[in-house]
Design a protein around this motif. Structure first.
Motif, PDB file in Angstrom:
ATOM      1  N   SER A 133      47.278  29.067  31.672  1.00 34.12           N
ATOM      2  CA  SER A 133      46.589  28.107  30.805  1.00 34.12           C
ATOM      3  C   SER A 133      45.779  28.795  29.698  1.00 34.12           C
ATOM      4  O   SER A 133      45.179  28.117  28.882  1.00 34.12           O
ATOM      5  CB  SER A 133      45.683  27.203  31.624  1.00 34.12           C
ATOM      6  OG  SER A 133      44.552  27.907  32.083  1.00 34.12           O
ATOM      7  N   GLY A 134      45.755  30.133  29.710  1.00 36.39           N
ATOM      8  CA  GLY A 134      45.105  30.829  28.598  1.00 36.39           C
ATOM      9  C   GLY A 134      43.973  31.767  28.956  1.00 36.39           C
ATOM     10  O   GLY A 134      43.419  32.445  28.095  1.00 36.39           O
ATOM     11  N   PHE A 135      43.580  31.833  30.226  1.00 37.06           N
ATOM     12  CA  PHE A 135      42.555  32.792  30.615  1.00 37.06           C
ATOM     13  C   PHE A 135      43.145  34.198  30.552  1.00 37.06           C
ATOM     14  O   PHE A 135      44.207  34.445  31.126  1.00 37.06           O
ATOM     15  CB  PHE A 135      42.062  32.536  32.055  1.00 37.06           C
ATOM     16  CG  PHE A 135      40.975  31.501  32.148  1.00 37.06           C
ATOM     17  CD1 PHE A 135      39.643  31.886  32.250  1.00 37.06           C
ATOM     18  CD2 PHE A 135      41.277  30.150  32.173  1.00 37.06           C
ATOM     19  CE1 PHE A 135      38.638  30.941  32.361  1.00 37.06           C
ATOM     20  CE2 PHE A 135      40.281  29.199  32.284  1.00 37.06           C
ATOM     21  CZ  PHE A 135      38.958  29.593  32.367  1.00 37.06           C
ATOM     22  N   PRO A 136      42.475  35.123  29.869  1.00 39.06           N
ATOM     23  CA  PRO A 136      43.021  36.492  29.791  1.00 39.06           C
ATOM     24  C   PRO A 136      42.849  37.250  31.108  1.00 39.06           C
ATOM     25  O   PRO A 136      41.818  37.134  31.766  1.00 39.06           O
ATOM     26  CB  PRO A 136      42.197  37.133  28.667  1.00 39.06           C
ATOM     27  CG  PRO A 136      40.958  36.319  28.548  1.00 39.06           C
ATOM     28  CD  PRO A 136      41.284  34.946  29.055  1.00 39.06           C
ATOM     29  N   LEU A 137      43.881  38.004  31.478  1.00 42.73           N
ATOM     30  CA  LEU A 137      43.865  38.821  32.698  1.00 42.73           C
ATOM     31  C   LEU A 137      43.413  40.234  32.392  1.00 42.73           C
ATOM     32  O   LEU A 137      43.675  40.759  31.307  1.00 42.73           O
ATOM     33  CB  LEU A 137      45.277  38.902  33.293  1.00 42.73           C
ATOM     34  CG  LEU A 137      45.763  37.744  34.133  1.00 42.73           C
ATOM     35  CD1 LEU A 137      47.225  37.969  34.509  1.00 42.73           C
ATOM     36  CD2 LEU A 137      44.930  37.591  35.382  1.00 42.73           C
ATOM     37  N   GLU A 138      42.757  40.824  33.344  1.00 36.22           N
ATOM     38  CA  GLU A 138      42.418  42.249  33.306  1.00 36.22           C
ATOM     39  C   GLU A 138      42.984  42.875  34.562  1.00 36.22           C
ATOM     40  O   GLU A 138      42.949  42.281  35.641  1.00 36.22           O
ATOM     41  CB  GLU A 138      40.903  42.457  33.240  1.00 36.22           C
ATOM     42  CG  GLU A 138      40.307  42.016  31.916  1.00 36.22           C
ATOM     43  CD  GLU A 138      38.835  42.370  31.799  1.00 36.22           C
ATOM     44  OE1 GLU A 138      38.172  42.633  32.815  1.00 36.22           O
ATOM     45  OE2 GLU A 138      38.350  42.350  30.660  1.00 36.22           O
ATOM     46  N   ASN A 139      43.481  44.088  34.447  1.00 33.26           N
ATOM     47  CA  ASN A 139      44.057  44.786  35.591  1.00 33.26           C
ATOM     48  C   ASN A 139      43.214  45.973  35.967  1.00 33.26           C
ATOM     49  O   ASN A 139      42.689  46.672  35.102  1.00 33.26           O
ATOM     50  CB  ASN A 139      45.475  45.245  35.296  1.00 33.26           C
ATOM     51  CG  ASN A 139      46.414  44.078  35.080  1.00 33.26           C
ATOM     52  OD1 ASN A 139      46.349  43.111  35.818  1.00 33.26           O
ATOM     53  ND2 ASN A 139      47.250  44.162  34.075  1.00 33.26           N
ATOM     54  N   GLY A 140      43.095  46.186  37.278  1.00 36.58           N
ATOM     55  CA  GLY A 140      42.452  47.363  37.856  1.00 36.58           C
ATOM     56  C   GLY A 140      41.116  47.766  37.306  1.00 36.58           C
ATOM     57  O   GLY A 140      41.042  48.339  36.246  1.00 36.58           O
ATOM     58  N   HIS A 141      40.086  47.443  38.005  1.00 33.79           N
ATOM     59  CA  HIS A 141      38.716  47.903  37.669  1.00 33.79           C
ATOM     60  C   HIS A 141      38.035  48.353  38.916  1.00 33.79           C
ATOM     61  O   HIS A 141      38.028  47.838  39.920  1.00 33.79           O
ATOM     62  CB  HIS A 141      37.898  46.776  37.026  1.00 33.79           C
ATOM     63  CG  HIS A 141      38.135  46.665  35.553  1.00 33.79           C
ATOM     64  ND1 HIS A 141      39.084  45.816  35.035  1.00 33.79           N
ATOM     65  CD2 HIS A 141      37.596  47.296  34.499  1.00 33.79           C
ATOM     66  CE1 HIS A 141      39.076  45.918  33.712  1.00 33.79           C
ATOM     67  NE2 HIS A 141      38.180  46.806  33.371  1.00 33.79           N
TER      68      HIS A 141
END
Length: 141
Positions: A133-141
């Motif tokens: 729906s448009g929420f940006p993803l972030e990977n690995g933190h």
């Protein structure tokens, strides 16, 4: 006779399999605070979160969060012993948007927030649907 035993065994397996599936249902949220996020609504929620007017809380495990999470999300694992302590640090006057993998744990977290006196806690569903729906993803933190 041997064929009868095989058929009986297969029938028993089928019945047990069906019983196991009906017993494995997700949490059913009690509060009405559930939001179905659309592409248009996601932009409004993101603006609130980015400006600091609302919180975005990922209630999955730390391992799940490290794999992938939504931008701006704070990880507070609903299964952790310190969930209540960590959630209590959030301002009760701000909106709290909660998500998990499917929406089940975030539904339970939404109900839990209600018991802690939060009136503006909302289950916004699962990670994949929110990303779509448009929420940006972030990977690995």
């Amino acid at each position: 006779m041997k064929l009868f035993r095989i058929v009986l065994f297969l029938l028993l397996l089928a019945v047990l399999g069906a019983a196991a599936q009906t017993g494995h249902q997700g949490y059913v949220q009690k509060s009405p605070n559930k939001i179905v996020v659309t592409t248009q609504l996601s932009q409004k929620l993101l603006a609130q979160i980015a400006s600091g007017d609302a919180y975005l809380v990922d209630v999955r495990t730390a391992e799940e969060y490290k794999g992938s999470h939504l931008k701006y999300a704070k990880n507070i694992d609903i299964k952790s012993a310190d969930f209540g302590t960590e959630i209590s640090k959030l301002n009760k006057n701000k909106r709290v948007y909660l998500y998990c993998r499917s929406g089940s744990r975030s539904g339970k977290a939404t109900d839990t927030l209600q018991t802690f006196g939060y009136k503006r806690g909302y289950n916004i569903g699962g990670l994949d649907s929110l990303a779509k729906s448009g929420f940006p993803l972030e990977n690995g933190h």
